[in-house]
Design a protein around this motif. Structure first.
Motif, mmCIF file in Angstrom:
data_model
loop_
_atom_site.group_PDB
_atom_site.id
_atom_site.type_symbol
_atom_site.label_atom_id
_atom_site.label_comp_id
_atom_site.label_asym_id
_atom_site.label_seq_id
_atom_site.Cartn_x
_atom_site.Cartn_y
_atom_site.Cartn_z
ATOM 1 N N ILE A 265 60.947 63.579 52.664
ATOM 2 C CA ILE A 265 61.814 63.526 51.482
ATOM 3 C C ILE A 265 62.145 62.066 51.160
ATOM 4 C CG2 ILE A 265 64.141 64.061 50.644
ATOM 5 C CD1 ILE A 265 63.926 66.736 52.147
ATOM 6 N N ALA A 266 62.445 61.275 52.168
ATOM 7 C CA ALA A 266 62.738 59.856 51.949
ATOM 8 C C ALA A 266 61.535 59.131 51.353
ATOM 9 C CB ALA A 266 63.181 59.202 53.253
ATOM 10 N N ALA A 267 60.347 59.480 51.805
ATOM 11 C CA ALA A 267 59.139 58.841 51.284
ATOM 12 C C ALA A 267 58.867 59.272 49.846
ATOM 13 C CB ALA A 267 57.941 59.178 52.166
ATOM 14 N N PHE A 268 59.137 60.534 49.526
ATOM 15 C CA PHE A 268 58.877 61.021 48.159
ATOM 16 C C PHE A 268 59.891 60.471 47.167
ATOM 17 C CE2 PHE A 268 56.928 65.089 50.147
ATOM 18 C CZ PHE A 268 55.770 64.384 50.445
ATOM 19 N N VAL A 269 61.112 60.225 47.600
ATOM 20 C CA VAL A 269 62.145 59.708 46.707
ATOM 21 C C VAL A 269 61.847 58.266 46.324
ATOM 22 C CG1 VAL A 269 64.590 59.053 46.581
ATOM 23 C CG2 VAL A 269 63.939 61.288 47.459
#
Length: 104
Positions: A99-103
């Motif tokens: 999720i952190a990478a996609f944000v």
């Protein structure tokens, strides 16, 4: 395991129904969690991964129930649920990283 326990041990009817109902709820949650996690990862979307992460918390609580508060807890239950809880923790950590990478 519940079928084995219901045949070998004298299982109170009310508790057998509760354990079976929680097991079916856990199976349904697991299918939804895996579907949303896979969909969110493949499409690189945060929302399905976030929902999957929230459902993981519910699955962890059900796993703890089967580890601690189930009517009969066998050694095999302890081993299986310990592995399951470890995997939930690892999957949750990886979902947070994704999720952190996609944000960003």
């Amino acid at each position: 395991m519940i079928i084995y326990k219901s045949q070998v041990f004298s299982y109170p009817d009310n508790y057998l129904a509760l354990d079976l109902a929680l097991l079916f709820i856990m199976a349904i949650l697991e299918a939804i969690r895996l579907y949303l996690g896979t969909k969110g990862n493949l499409t690189e979307e945060e929302v399905p991964l976030g929902v999957s992460l929230v459902i993981t918390v519910g699955s962890i609580m059900l796993s703890v129930y089967f580890l601690v508060w189930e009517t009969y807890v066998l050694k095999a239950d302890v081993i299986i649920n310990a592995i399951l809880l470890f995997m939930y923790g690892l999957e949750g950590l990886l979902q947070i990283i994704a999720i952190a990478a996609f944000v960003s």
